[in-house]
Scaffold this active site. Structure first.
Site, PDB file in Angstrom:
ATOM      1  N   GLY A  90    -105.566  37.229 -36.897  1.00 54.10           N
ATOM      2  CA  GLY A  90    -105.272  36.423 -36.531  1.00 54.10           C
ATOM      3  C   GLY A  90    -103.818  36.163 -36.621  1.00 54.10           C
ATOM      4  O   GLY A  90    -102.375  36.929 -36.941  1.00 54.10           O
ATOM      5  N   ASN A  91    -102.730  34.816 -36.417  1.00 50.11           N
ATOM      6  CA  ASN A  91    -102.053  34.930 -36.291  1.00 50.11           C
ATOM      7  C   ASN A  91    -100.815  35.273 -37.717  1.00 50.11           C
ATOM      8  O   ASN A  91     -99.710  35.246 -37.134  1.00 50.11           O
ATOM      9  CB  ASN A  91    -101.158  33.390 -35.783  1.00 50.11           C
ATOM     10  N   GLY A  92    -101.997  34.716 -38.238  1.00 50.25           N
ATOM     11  CA  GLY A  92    -100.793  34.748 -39.737  1.00 50.25           C
ATOM     12  C   GLY A  92    -100.914  35.890 -40.404  1.00 50.25           C
ATOM     13  O   GLY A  92    -100.018  36.069 -41.283  1.00 50.25           O
ATOM     14  N   GLY A  93    -101.509  37.249 -39.936  1.00 54.17           N
ATOM     15  CA  GLY A  93    -101.766  38.718 -40.794  1.00 54.17           C
ATOM     16  C   GLY A  93    -103.212  39.145 -39.841  1.00 54.17           C
ATOM     17  O   GLY A  93    -103.904  39.214 -39.483  1.00 54.17           O
TER      18      GLY A  93
ATOM     19  N   LEU B 207    -110.745  43.664 -41.144  1.00 51.73           N
ATOM     20  CA  LEU B 207    -112.015  42.713 -41.476  1.00 51.73           C
ATOM     21  C   LEU B 207    -111.901  42.059 -40.329  1.00 51.73           C
ATOM     22  O   LEU B 207    -112.589  41.107 -38.920  1.00 51.73           O
ATOM     23  CB  LEU B 207    -112.480  42.942 -42.085  1.00 51.73           C
ATOM     24  N   GLY B 208    -110.476  41.279 -39.884  1.00 52.17           N
ATOM     25  CA  GLY B 208    -110.041  40.435 -39.064  1.00 52.17           C
ATOM     26  C   GLY B 208    -108.647  40.691 -38.717  1.00 52.17           C
ATOM     27  O   GLY B 208    -107.914  40.925 -39.526  1.00 52.17           O
TER      28      GLY B 208
ATOM     29  N   LYS C  86    -105.579  40.914 -47.590  1.00 50.96           N
ATOM     30  CA  LYS C  86    -105.132  39.748 -46.748  1.00 50.96           C
ATOM     31  C   LYS C  86    -104.109  40.362 -47.206  1.00 50.96           C
ATOM     32  O   LYS C  86    -103.288  40.169 -47.849  1.00 50.96           O
ATOM     33  CB  LYS C  86    -105.449  38.588 -46.705  1.00 50.96           C
TER      34      LYS C  86
ATOM     35  N   VAL D 267    -106.453  41.209 -42.405  1.00 44.82           N
ATOM     36  CA  VAL D 267    -107.442  41.785 -43.717  1.00 44.82           C
ATOM     37  C   VAL D 267    -108.198  42.758 -43.495  1.00 44.82           C
ATOM     38  O   VAL D 267    -108.533  43.168 -41.857  1.00 44.82           O
ATOM     39  CB  VAL D 267    -108.890  40.347 -43.103  1.00 44.82           C
TER      40      VAL D 267
ATOM     41  N   ASP E 264    -110.071  23.611 -42.245  1.00 42.55           N
ATOM     42  CA  ASP E 264    -110.834  24.532 -41.510  1.00 42.55           C
ATOM     43  C   ASP E 264    -112.033  25.187 -42.011  1.00 42.55           C
ATOM     44  O   ASP E 264    -112.447  26.116 -42.575  1.00 42.55           O
ATOM     45  CB  ASP E 264    -109.750  25.987 -41.554  1.00 42.55           C
TER      46      ASP E 264
END
Length: 334
Positions: free
Chosen positions: A61-64, A58-59, A81, A66, A170
């Site tokens: 990012g820098n952190g992980g 689904l997505g 996630k 999903v 955010d």
């Protein structure tokens, strides 16, 4: 000086195609097979990563990452996630996970153990996606009635977070998730912070620059000693104001259409620019007043969450009509 500051700042725009979410694990409840998950299934430790099939990403990012995931035994659908081990803020996100449980926050079902040592959060799947995905589908802005319902539900979530001393940091369309029932829930607590009981808080440059409030975007503008006195919750109000304006206009509102979201352009617009002029008839006086109350550049003059809950744009809406309008928008765009 601006150039020097730009060099030491992190990446400016950290959106995911589909955002992620994290929350406290509530008490056990049954999950209906073959449907998106809407309530907790089991407490921590009773799920395993091996219980799930990963259907699609689904997505990222820098952190992980999903994933959309299916539970093998029940076929219930979730968002899973995976937070990479060692990512800054991972421990803080899990801490926030364990503090919150609200119908206005995307629900966490469990924190799963992983062989790699990553953190894995088993989350409610919001089948309408994010408000960002809805507004960027090329169909223009939202009708005002739907905007009033978005604002009301987001404010309910922010009020809940404030009561638990959590600052999201955010707030933006990508982090407000919807389902086909017309529910709006706050998601992605990757940079959330718990305010100490002494009220101490860092007005730090973290998150997505386009939705940062002036006092967080350029902390050097604060007077000496003022940083410790900044209302930490005021930044979330600013982000909500930008979000509502974006959903009305159908594009990012603080820069002209098509302009690149560079650090310099965003700083000028957020810290020094005027609100965009809305054509006559495009917004009611109540909506204009609501956005203005959210987007006061001086954090001391910005409306509080409690004041916005009582604002005529929210409190005076026709609730049934507003909810119907939002469900119609979701049905047409998902």
């Amino acid at each position: 000086m601006a150039a020097a500051r730009e060099r030491r700042l992190p990446q400016l725009h950290l959106t995911l195609d589909a955002p992620t979410w994290a929350f406290r694990c509530p008490a056990p409840a049954p999950v209906t097979a073959a449907t998106p998950s809407t309530s907790a299934a089991r407490p921590d430790g009773e799920f395993r990563l091996s219980d799930f099939d990963m259907l699609k990403v689904l997505g990222r990012g820098n952190g992980g990452t999903v994933h959309k995931a299916s539970h093998r035994r029940t076929s219930a659908l979730y968002a899973l996630k995976i937070i990479h081990r060692g990512h800054p803020g991972a421990d803080e996100e899990v801490d926030v996970v364990r503090r919150v449980d609200s119908p206005h926050i995307v629900r966490c079902h469990s924190v799963l153990p992983t062989p790699s040592g990553d953190s894995a959060l088993l989350l409610e799947l919001m089948d309408g996606g994010s408000l960002d995905s809805l507004v960027r589908g090329g169909q223009g802005g939202f009708p005002e009635a739907a905007l009033a319902e978005v604002a009301a539900q987001a404010l309910a979530g922010l009020a809940y977070l404030r009561a638990r001393r959590v600052v999201h940091r955010d707030m933006k369309p990508a982090n407000l998730l919807v389902n086909r029932a017309g529910q709006v829930k706050i998601g992605d607590f990757g940079i959330a912070e718990v305010v100490s009981r002494a009220g101490k808080y860092r007005a730090a440059y973290e998150g997505t620059a386009a939705y940062m409030s002036p006092e967080r975007f350029d902390t050097e503008r604060l007077h000496e000693g003022e940083e410790d006195r900044v209302d930490p919750y005021a930044a979330d109000v600013w982000g909500l104001g930008v979000t509502v304006l974006e959903l009305l206009m159908g594009r990012y509102p603080l820069l002209p259409a098509g302009q690149e979201l560079t650090w310099a352009a965003l700083m000028c617009a957020i810290c020094f620019g005027e609100l965009p002029a809305l054509p006559d008839g495009s917004a009611s006086p109540e909506l204009r007043s609501f956005v203005s109350a959210c987007l006061q550049k001086d954090h001391r003059k910005r409306a509080s969450v409690a004041e916005l809950v009582a604002h005529p744009f929210v409190a005076g809406r026709d609730v049934a009509a507003a909810r119907h309008a939002l469900r119609e928008v979701i049905a047409q765009r998902v």
